[in-house]
Design a protein around this motif. Structure first.
Motif, mmCIF file in Angstrom:
data_model
loop_
_atom_site.group_PDB
_atom_site.id
_atom_site.type_symbol
_atom_site.label_atom_id
_atom_site.label_comp_id
_atom_site.label_asym_id
_atom_site.label_seq_id
_atom_site.Cartn_x
_atom_site.Cartn_y
_atom_site.Cartn_z
ATOM 1 N N LEU A 31 -101.088 -13.249 5.329
ATOM 2 C CA LEU A 31 -101.408 -12.950 3.947
ATOM 3 C C LEU A 31 -100.485 -13.790 3.084
ATOM 4 O O LEU A 31 -99.277 -13.845 3.327
ATOM 5 C CB LEU A 31 -101.158 -11.467 3.633
ATOM 6 N N ARG A 32 -101.033 -14.447 2.077
ATOM 7 C CA ARG A 32 -100.228 -15.302 1.201
ATOM 8 C C ARG A 32 -100.333 -14.732 -0.210
ATOM 9 O O ARG A 32 -101.384 -14.790 -0.831
ATOM 10 C CB ARG A 32 -100.707 -16.742 1.277
ATOM 11 N N LEU A 33 -99.215 -14.203 -0.704
ATOM 12 C CA LEU A 33 -99.211 -13.479 -1.972
ATOM 13 C C LEU A 33 -98.333 -14.171 -3.004
ATOM 14 O O LEU A 33 -97.234 -14.635 -2.673
ATOM 15 C CB LEU A 33 -98.704 -12.047 -1.767
ATOM 16 N N PHE A 55 -92.405 -11.566 8.032
ATOM 17 C CA PHE A 55 -92.670 -11.970 6.650
ATOM 18 C C PHE A 55 -91.572 -12.908 6.188
ATOM 19 O O PHE A 55 -90.455 -12.913 6.719
ATOM 20 C CB PHE A 55 -92.756 -10.750 5.725
ATOM 21 N N PHE A 56 -91.885 -13.709 5.196
ATOM 22 C CA PHE A 56 -90.907 -14.635 4.630
ATOM 23 C C PHE A 56 -91.409 -15.116 3.277
ATOM 24 O O PHE A 56 -92.592 -14.978 2.947
ATOM 25 C CB PHE A 56 -90.666 -15.831 5.562
ATOM 26 N N SER A 57 -90.495 -15.684 2.521
ATOM 27 C CA SER A 57 -90.834 -16.243 1.212
ATOM 28 C C SER A 57 -90.597 -17.736 1.252
ATOM 29 O O SER A 57 -89.552 -18.197 1.692
ATOM 30 C CB SER A 57 -89.964 -15.599 0.122
ATOM 31 N N ALA A 58 -91.596 -18.495 0.821
ATOM 32 C CA ALA A 58 -91.470 -19.955 0.808
ATOM 33 C C ALA A 58 -92.366 -20.530 -0.276
ATOM 34 O O ALA A 58 -93.506 -20.088 -0.452
ATOM 35 C CB ALA A 58 -91.860 -20.545 2.164
ATOM 36 N N ASN A 59 -91.809 -21.514 -1.008
ATOM 37 C CA ASN A 59 -92.571 -22.215 -2.043
ATOM 38 C C ASN A 59 -93.187 -21.270 -3.072
ATOM 39 O O ASN A 59 -94.299 -21.467 -3.547
ATOM 40 C CB ASN A 59 -93.677 -23.076 -1.411
ATOM 41 N N GLY A 60 -92.441 -20.205 -3.397
ATOM 42 C CA GLY A 60 -92.915 -19.286 -4.414
ATOM 43 C C GLY A 60 -93.937 -18.281 -3.930
ATOM 44 O O GLY A 60 -94.426 -17.469 -4.714
ATOM 45 N N GLN A 61 -94.274 -18.304 -2.629
ATOM 46 C CA GLN A 61 -95.236 -17.358 -2.071
ATOM 47 C C GLN A 61 -94.533 -16.417 -1.101
ATOM 48 O O GLN A 61 -93.657 -16.827 -0.352
ATOM 49 C CB GLN A 61 -96.348 -18.084 -1.318
ATOM 50 N N PHE A 62 -94.963 -15.160 -1.113
ATOM 51 C CA PHE A 62 -94.478 -14.212 -0.110
ATOM 52 C C PHE A 62 -95.566 -14.107 0.953
ATOM 53 O O PHE A 62 -96.710 -13.733 0.662
ATOM 54 C CB PHE A 62 -94.200 -12.846 -0.738
ATOM 55 N N GLN A 63 -95.206 -14.465 2.185
ATOM 56 C CA GLN A 63 -96.197 -14.570 3.247
ATOM 57 C C GLN A 63 -95.910 -13.521 4.331
ATOM 58 O O GLN A 63 -94.801 -13.425 4.829
ATOM 59 C CB GLN A 63 -96.191 -15.972 3.832
ATOM 60 N N ILE A 64 -96.941 -12.767 4.669
ATOM 61 C CA ILE A 64 -96.820 -11.686 5.649
ATOM 62 C C ILE A 64 -97.626 -12.066 6.884
ATOM 63 O O ILE A 64 -98.842 -12.281 6.815
ATOM 64 C CB ILE A 64 -97.352 -10.359 5.070
ATOM 65 N N ILE A 65 -96.941 -12.181 8.016
ATOM 66 C CA ILE A 65 -97.586 -12.591 9.263
ATOM 67 C C ILE A 65 -98.336 -11.390 9.852
ATOM 68 O O ILE A 65 -97.740 -10.365 10.172
ATOM 69 C CB ILE A 65 -96.555 -13.116 10.275
ATOM 70 N N ILE A 66 -99.648 -11.543 9.987
ATOM 71 C CA ILE A 66 -100.501 -10.495 10.539
ATOM 72 C C ILE A 66 -101.024 -10.891 11.918
ATOM 73 O O ILE A 66 -101.013 -10.116 12.865
ATOM 74 C CB ILE A 66 -101.689 -10.184 9.602
ATOM 75 N N GLY A 67 -101.479 -12.119 12.031
ATOM 76 C CA GLY A 67 -102.023 -12.594 13.303
ATOM 77 C C GLY A 67 -103.445 -13.090 13.138
ATOM 78 O O GLY A 67 -104.174 -12.655 12.236
ATOM 79 N N GLU A 97 -96.160 -21.159 -8.598
ATOM 80 C CA GLU A 97 -95.330 -22.265 -9.084
ATOM 81 C C GLU A 97 -94.353 -21.833 -10.163
ATOM 82 O O GLU A 97 -93.313 -22.453 -10.350
ATOM 83 C CB GLU A 97 -96.219 -23.408 -9.591
ATOM 84 N N LYS A 98 -94.706 -20.766 -10.876
ATOM 85 C CA LYS A 98 -93.809 -20.339 -11.961
ATOM 86 C C LYS A 98 -92.469 -19.838 -11.435
ATOM 87 O O LYS A 98 -91.496 -19.751 -12.185
ATOM 88 C CB LYS A 98 -94.482 -19.262 -12.804
ATOM 89 N N ASN A 99 -92.406 -19.516 -10.145
ATOM 90 C CA ASN A 99 -91.162 -19.025 -9.546
ATOM 91 C C ASN A 99 -90.310 -20.143 -8.944
ATOM 92 O O ASN A 99 -89.264 -19.863 -8.365
ATOM 93 C CB ASN A 99 -91.485 -18.002 -8.450
ATOM 94 N N LEU A 100 -90.766 -21.394 -9.054
ATOM 95 C CA LEU A 100 -90.080 -22.493 -8.380
ATOM 96 C C LEU A 100 -89.132 -23.223 -9.315
ATOM 97 O O LEU A 100 -89.426 -23.413 -10.499
ATOM 98 C CB LEU A 100 -91.104 -23.495 -7.829
ATOM 99 N N ASN A 101 -87.995 -23.681 -8.763
ATOM 100 C CA ASN A 101 -87.103 -24.549 -9.519
ATOM 101 C C ASN A 101 -87.567 -25.999 -9.344
ATOM 102 O O ASN A 101 -88.474 -26.269 -8.545
ATOM 103 C CB ASN A 101 -85.645 -24.359 -9.074
ATOM 104 N N PRO A 102 -86.980 -26.959 -10.066
ATOM 105 C CA PRO A 102 -87.472 -28.344 -9.992
ATOM 106 C C PRO A 102 -87.462 -28.942 -8.587
ATOM 107 O O PRO A 102 -88.399 -29.649 -8.210
ATOM 108 C CB PRO A 102 -86.501 -29.101 -10.921
ATOM 109 N N LEU A 103 -86.417 -28.665 -7.792
ATOM 110 C CA LEU A 103 -86.370 -29.194 -6.432
ATOM 111 C C LEU A 103 -87.486 -28.596 -5.583
ATOM 112 O O LEU A 103 -88.153 -29.305 -4.820
ATOM 113 C CB LEU A 103 -85.010 -28.903 -5.798
ATOM 114 N N GLN A 104 -87.717 -27.296 -5.733
ATOM 115 C CA GLN A 104 -88.797 -26.648 -4.983
ATOM 116 C C GLN A 104 -90.157 -27.197 -5.390
ATOM 117 O O GLN A 104 -91.058 -27.322 -4.560
ATOM 118 C CB GLN A 104 -88.739 -25.130 -5.200
ATOM 119 N N ARG A 105 -90.304 -27.518 -6.676
ATOM 120 C CA ARG A 105 -91.568 -28.099 -7.133
ATOM 121 C C ARG A 105 -91.795 -29.474 -6.496
ATOM 122 O O ARG A 105 -92.918 -29.820 -6.121
ATOM 123 C CB ARG A 105 -91.561 -28.230 -8.665
#
Length: 471
Positions: A31-33, A55-67, A97-105
């Motif tokens: 799931l990509r939230l 689960f983990f957070s990356a590139n401004g998305q919270f991702q939940i591993i379901i399978g 994208e609104k949660n990202l800093n310039p380097l992350q963008r």
């Protein structure tokens, strides 16, 4: 796995409720939230949920591993219970994208450009591996290749080589398509721009160094301005910057040119202006920058092999956690274009194996059946090049397996770097990775694989027993 309304509602509550979900989509396993506030996440509730494998957070998305398979059904119930509208991956990315800093963008931009190219690049790497096996001396016969002995296979291998090399030969065209699309321009013009930079009328970039030494580099005379008539085969930076200019110029013209004249004015002007700027400014400047970056990396790994391999091997998985590993695909491609091989990608392959080995050890030391099952399946996935389930679902969750994998990957990386192991292409990062390694370095690479398998497994097992953890 049984999916109940209660378990899916539990996921929704754990991420802060429907009011905290800006948009939601899913991929093959996750799931990509895009969440309004990630501080509202109840991580303990997520860990306790039977549907959640990690689960983990990356590139401004919270991702939940379901399978795989299960995630589609969970997603359907998730949006139904929450009353959340369906969203595409692009919409979720935009919301995040609104949660990202310039380097992350910047990292996200590079990822959005290069990830769509991975199927073509990885496929090319695998096919080049097959050709490598057929044409590499000493694999089947002493000092001779398979095609040297069985000459009737030579043309077969040659066709494989042509098919495999196509993606790398026309790489600027692929990058042009993806980059211009990312920047909001016409993908077709991006393809033309990329192919323009490798037009056969230009001096091949691979011949530039020799031509420069001989003083035979051809030039255009543009009213007294001498411009090198040089192509940019295999180069990444020139087409990236040129694609940005093309897309922005095309969009600027589209807003200002009358509809009746757009067909005959927008594309020709955008491509002509970008072409001149590319050959006069962008190309020469970025070509020089790319060579300096490559020369710097080569110098470090030639003179400080132990240190370079140790650092990159140990911290590559940290780059994955932050998402910054996406930047290094461009570096690998630049190294391959300039030197014919890359010493970075083999370390990536061993890092994936190390993550899998740490997760596999958890299968043996864990008592919880869910964790044991998750550890085994995620280890297999990591051994085949997909590390997210092992990394985020198991290793980072307990920390010491992640540290164990870092140690094993660092030692393996230092070993293969000191042995000057190189890959002629980017391929599948994991156990199949040896197919992309130059054949006369298979021996040291297999030793590196053994290190990446044994050390994380043993270290994870020892740390688990020493801490007397109950899980």
């Amino acid at each position: 796995m049984k999916i109940t309304e209660q378990s899916v509602a539990g996921i929704l509550d754990a991420v802060g409720g429907k009011e905290n979900v800006a948009s939601a989509t899913h991929c093959v396993t996750r799931l990509r939230l895009a969440l309004n506030d990630e501080d509202k996440i109840d991580k303990q509730a997520l860990e306790a949920n039977a549907l959640v494998q990690g689960f983990f957070s990356a590139n401004g998305q919270f991702q939940i591993i379901i399978g795989p398979g299960t995630v589609e059904r969970v997603y359907e119930k998730f949006i139904e219970i929450g009353g959340i509208g369906r969203a595409t991956k692009e919409q979720v990315k935009s919301a995040a994208e609104k949660n990202l800093n310039p380097l992350q963008r910047l990292v996200k931009t590079l990822a959005d450009i290069f990830i769509p190219l991975l199927p073509a690049i990885v496929t090319a790497g695998l096919l080049m591996g097959v050709n490598n096996i057929l044409t590499g001396p000493g694999i089947f016969y002493h000092n001779q290749s398979f095609v040297d002995v069985h000459t009737n296979w030579k043309d077969f291998a040659d066709i494989i080589n042509v098919i495999a090399n196509t993606s790398f030969t026309f790489l600027p065209g692929l990058i042009g398509w993806s980059a211009v699309k990312k920047f909001g321009g016409s993908e077709l013009l991006g393809i033309v721009l990329g192919l323009m930079l490798i037009n056969p009328e230009l001096l091949n970039a691979y011949s530039f160094a020799q031509a420069h030494l001989k003083g035979t580099v051809p030039y255009w005379n543009l009213f007294g301005l001498h411009v090198q008539k040089v192509g940019y085969q295999g180069q990444v930076l020139p087409v990236l910057i040129a694609s940005y200019v093309l897309a922005k110029l095309e969009r600027w013209l589209t807003k200002r040119v009358p509809d009746t004249l757009k067909l005959i004015l927008v594309a020709p002007i955008a491509l002509l202006v970008t072409g001149f700027i590319s050959f006069v400014i962008i190309g020469p400047v970025t070509f020089a920058i790319g060579r300096e970056i490559t020369d710097g990396l080569v110098y470090i790994f030639n003179h400080y092999a132990l240190l370079g391999g140790l650092i990159y091997g140990g911290f590559y998985c940290v780059l994955v956690v932050t998402g910054m590993h996406q930047m290094f695909l461009a570096v690998d491609l630049q190294l391959i274009a300039q030197t014919g091989s890359t010493f970075l990608w083999p370390i990536l392959a061993l890092s994936n194996i190390a993550q899998g080995s740490a997760a596999l050890a958890m299968m043996f030391v864990a008592k919880d059946e869910k964790l044991r099952s998750m550890s085994f399946t995620s280890a297999i996935s990591a051994y085949l090049g997909i590390t997210e389930p092992a990394m985020f679902g198991v290793n980072l969750r307990f920390r010491f397996p992640f540290i164990s994998s870092m140690v094993g990957s660092a030692i393996a990386g230092a070993w293969i770097t000191m042995q000057h192991v190189r890959a002629f292409s980017v391929g599948v990062g994991g156990l199949p990775g040896f197919l992309s390694i130059i054949t006369d370095k298979w021996g040291p690479f297999f030793v590196g694989m053994a290190i990446a398998i044994v050390i994380p497994f043993v270290l994870t097992t020892i740390l688990a027993k020493t801490r007397k953890l109950q899980f």
